[in-house]
Design a protein around this motif. Structure first.
Motif, PDB file in Angstrom:
ATOM      1  N   LEU A 189       0.813  -1.215   0.000  1.00  0.00           N
ATOM      2  CA  LEU A 189       0.000   0.000   0.000  1.00  0.00           C
ATOM      3  C   LEU A 189       0.847   1.265   0.000  1.00  0.00           C
ATOM      4  O   LEU A 189       0.503   2.261  -0.650  1.00  0.00           O
ATOM      5  CB  LEU A 189      -0.922   0.012   1.220  1.00  0.00           C
ATOM      6  N   ASN A 190       1.937   1.246   0.757  1.00  0.00           N
ATOM      7  CA  ASN A 190       2.795   2.411   0.926  1.00  0.00           C
ATOM      8  C   ASN A 190       4.070   1.946   1.606  1.00  0.00           C
ATOM      9  O   ASN A 190       4.123   0.847   2.163  1.00  0.00           O
ATOM     10  CB  ASN A 190       2.098   3.505   1.763  1.00  0.00           C
ATOM     11  N   MET A 191       5.092   2.778   1.569  1.00  0.00           N
ATOM     12  CA  MET A 191       6.364   2.447   2.212  1.00  0.00           C
ATOM     13  C   MET A 191       6.906   3.673   2.930  1.00  0.00           C
ATOM     14  O   MET A 191       7.061   4.741   2.326  1.00  0.00           O
ATOM     15  CB  MET A 191       7.391   1.984   1.176  1.00  0.00           C
ATOM     16  N   SER A 192       7.154   3.524   4.226  1.00  0.00           N
ATOM     17  CA  SER A 192       7.851   4.549   5.003  1.00  0.00           C
ATOM     18  C   SER A 192       8.676   3.823   6.056  1.00  0.00           C
ATOM     19  O   SER A 192       8.407   2.655   6.375  1.00  0.00           O
ATOM     20  CB  SER A 192       6.858   5.516   5.653  1.00  0.00           C
ATOM     21  N   GLU A 224       1.469   7.407  -5.924  1.00  0.00           N
ATOM     22  CA  GLU A 224       2.176   8.435  -5.164  1.00  0.00           C
ATOM     23  C   GLU A 224       3.458   7.911  -4.527  1.00  0.00           C
ATOM     24  O   GLU A 224       4.211   8.672  -3.936  1.00  0.00           O
ATOM     25  CB  GLU A 224       1.262   8.998  -4.049  1.00  0.00           C
ATOM     26  N   ASP A 225       3.673   6.604  -4.592  1.00  0.00           N
ATOM     27  CA  ASP A 225       4.788   5.992  -3.856  1.00  0.00           C
ATOM     28  C   ASP A 225       5.491   4.976  -4.758  1.00  0.00           C
ATOM     29  O   ASP A 225       5.027   3.852  -4.925  1.00  0.00           O
ATOM     30  CB  ASP A 225       4.252   5.317  -2.590  1.00  0.00           C
ATOM     31  N   LEU A 227       7.979   3.228  -4.309  1.00  0.00           N
ATOM     32  CA  LEU A 227       8.466   2.032  -3.617  1.00  0.00           C
ATOM     33  C   LEU A 227       7.412   0.933  -3.535  1.00  0.00           C
ATOM     34  O   LEU A 227       7.700  -0.171  -3.090  1.00  0.00           O
ATOM     35  CB  LEU A 227       8.943   2.395  -2.205  1.00  0.00           C
ATOM     36  N   THR A 228       6.179   1.212  -3.962  1.00  0.00           N
ATOM     37  CA  THR A 228       5.134   0.178  -3.942  1.00  0.00           C
ATOM     38  C   THR A 228       5.094  -0.625  -5.231  1.00  0.00           C
ATOM     39  O   THR A 228       4.342  -1.589  -5.325  1.00  0.00           O
ATOM     40  CB  THR A 228       3.746   0.807  -3.716  1.00  0.00           C
ATOM     41  N   ARG A 229       5.888  -0.250  -6.222  1.00  0.00           N
ATOM     42  CA  ARG A 229       5.832  -0.927  -7.519  1.00  0.00           C
ATOM     43  C   ARG A 229       6.731  -2.148  -7.521  1.00  0.00           C
ATOM     44  O   ARG A 229       7.893  -2.066  -7.126  1.00  0.00           O
ATOM     45  CB  ARG A 229       6.278   0.019  -8.631  1.00  0.00           C
ATOM     46  N   PRO A 230       6.229  -3.289  -7.992  1.00  0.00           N
ATOM     47  CA  PRO A 230       7.097  -4.464  -8.105  1.00  0.00           C
ATOM     48  C   PRO A 230       8.226  -4.199  -9.085  1.00  0.00           C
ATOM     49  O   PRO A 230       8.052  -3.505 -10.091  1.00  0.00           O
ATOM     50  CB  PRO A 230       6.162  -5.564  -8.610  1.00  0.00           C
ATOM     51  N   SER A 240      -3.682   1.027 -10.543  1.00  0.00           N
ATOM     52  CA  SER A 240      -3.032   1.999  -9.661  1.00  0.00           C
ATOM     53  C   SER A 240      -4.069   2.857  -8.948  1.00  0.00           C
ATOM     54  O   SER A 240      -5.210   3.006  -9.401  1.00  0.00           O
ATOM     55  CB  SER A 240      -2.069   2.889 -10.449  1.00  0.00           C
ATOM     56  N   THR A 241      -3.643   3.421  -7.809  1.00  0.00           N
ATOM     57  CA  THR A 241      -4.469   4.339  -7.036  1.00  0.00           C
ATOM     58  C   THR A 241      -3.667   5.619  -6.809  1.00  0.00           C
ATOM     59  O   THR A 241      -2.438   5.624  -6.923  1.00  0.00           O
ATOM     60  CB  THR A 241      -4.849   3.729  -5.682  1.00  0.00           C
TER      61      THR A 241
END
Length: 474
Positions: A189-192, A224-225, A227-230, A240-241
């Motif tokens: 979903l997201n990466m932080s 928007e992120d 880092l969420t892409r394979p 995508s969202t």
């Protein structure tokens, strides 16, 4: 140490001793599952008297408690490790060095599961999106199992022999020992930054999360992120969202000339944001993720939109508690990392900013090696008071000051939630106070002062209720 052997007649699987490391809920589910399958099972735990030990099946008679038994692990044909135990634990590391396979309960589940899996991970919002997708499936008449890192251990879902779809929340700890999950649809979903004390650095954390894509048949990504892409398999079906207007076939947000925001699929407006019970831009992203995952899992759109309008969110996740003295109180105790707290500040802050309101933010606990200065731009924009509690309170304040927090933001060291509430009453009593909402979003683990985030959130809610009592009695 003496152990049973294959001649005992227990090993119709022919796979040798299965050693379960860690006897929490997932460890207990593994022990029960393997014993039922006819494996020879042993259990070891660092606690001298694990709370769930008396719930082990009677046929499991090899139990080594008080330390993780290195000798027992060396005798294993396979080790099934609980997510709370690091692969760097000395006994576990020695077993891996000896080429003994180490897997998680999720590996056992995906090897046994015969129905499609919706696999969900991310630094934040995993539980919200998992719960929402599960509810969408149930409301659409699908016999769905929801579990993993949320609620029910994954293996327990297999008890439902009529299950048609499995929706799993997966943590980085669970994923680091999973190979070829093979989900029908998977998402990060997201990466932080989170759990860097366990994974070492952001690269290690990222690699663990992205194991969710191994063998996936389709994926959902967050525009928007990056880092969420394979990193591989670009030919997979994907949706995508994002927070901007979407391209054809994708999900996003459209704002009309009057300023009303809509969930959108391509150019089609699906639902206005004010029809949702969950508030904030982060929850609009969560809603999109659930719709995209549901679409790729074959759920009908109209039914999913009906579910969205009924969904009230999760306890301890930006949960509205009460209004006292014209100030709204929100419990986001499940916000245990800076990414989650950023989302909460931005999501709620944007609600109060048009009314010239500011947030009072409560931060602190166990910091897990994070750099809290990353919160500063969000605090400077939306927050007028920050109250620090817990073990790393002083360090968090130092990080914010080093990152040039605005002179307009007042900082208070409070140690405990009780002290924080005394400070809240003092600072909000002033006619100059801009505070319109109090947000508990600690960006930290809670174990320095509480049994878990839920305990911390419940304490916050109790203190809010005490504030509300005088006005209710009038």
């Amino acid at each position: 140490m003496t152990t049973n052997t294959a001649t005992d007649g227990l090993l119709h699987k022919g796979s040798g001793l299965q050693v379960v490391v860690g006897l929490g809920q997932s460890g207990l589910s593994v022990a029960r599952y393997l014993a039922h399958q006819g494996y020879q099972v042993a259990v070891t735990d660092a606690q001298a008297t694990p709370r769930l030990a008396d719930q082990l099946p009677a046929e499991i008679d090899i139990c080594q408690f008080g330390a993780i038994d290195a000798e027992l692990l060396q005798q294993a044909a396979r080790i099934i490790i609980s997510p709370g135990i690091s692969l760097d634990t000395e006994a576990v590391a020695a077993a891996r060095q000896a080429n003994i396979p180490v897997v998680s309960d999720i590996q056992l589940f995906c090897d046994a599961c015969t129905v499609p899996i919706v696999a969900i991970t991310g630094s934040n919002a995993k539980s919200t999106v998992t719960t929402l997708v599960g509810q969408m499936a149930a409301d659409a008449g699908v016999n769905v199992g929801v579990g993993g890192n949320i609620g029910v251990p994954a293996l327990t879902l297999l008890d439902n022999t009529d299950m048609e779809l499995a929706v799993l929340e997966l943590s980085s700890f669970q994923l680091e020992t999973v190979t070829n999950l093979g989900a029908q649809v998977a998402t990060v979903l997201n990466m932080s930054p989170d759990h860097l004390d366990r994974h070492g650095d952001m690269l290690g954390y990222h690699q663990a999360k992205h194991r969710i894509f191994q063998g996936a048949k389709s994926v959902v990504i967050n525009r928007e992120d990056a880092l969420t892409r394979p990193l591989v398999a670009d030919n997979l079906p994907r949706i995508s969202t994002g927070i901007h207007a979407p391209d054809k076939g994708q999900y996003g947000l459209i704002t009309d000339p009057e300023g009303q925001i809509y969930l959108a699929h391509g150019t089609e407006r699906l639902l206005s944001a004010d029809k949702l019970l969950i508030k904030g831009r982060h929850n609009l992203l969560n809603a999109q993720a659930a719709l995209a995952l549901g679409e790729l899992a074959g759920l009908p759109l109209d039914s999913m939109l009906d579910t969205l309008q009924q969904f009230t969110g999760l306890a301890h996740r930006c949960q509205y508690v009460a209004t006292a003295a014209d100030i709204d109180y929100f419990n986001d105790s499940k916000g245990t990392n800076i990414g989650s707290t950023m989302a909460a500040i931005e999501g709620l802050g944007a609600v109060y900013a048009p009314k010239d309101g500011k947030l009072l933010l409560i931060l602190g606990g166990q910091g897990k090696g994070q750099q809290f200065g990353e919160l500063t731009p969000f605090i400077n924009q939306y927050v007028s008071q920050v109250l620090f509690i817990g073990e790393d309170a002083q360090q968090i304040e130092q990080h914010l000051r080093a990152a040039n927090i605005s002179d307009d933001v007042a900082l208070h060291q409070c140690q405990t939630l009780e002290n924080a509430f005394a400070t809240i009453q003092q600072v909000t009593a002033s006619s100059l106070s801009q505070v319109q909402a109090v947000l508990l979003s600690p960006a930290c683990a809670s174990f320095d002062q509480y049994s878990g985030y839920a305990d911390r959130g419940d304490h916050f809610s109790q203190l809010v209720d005490q504030l509300s009592l005088p006005s209710q009695a009038v």
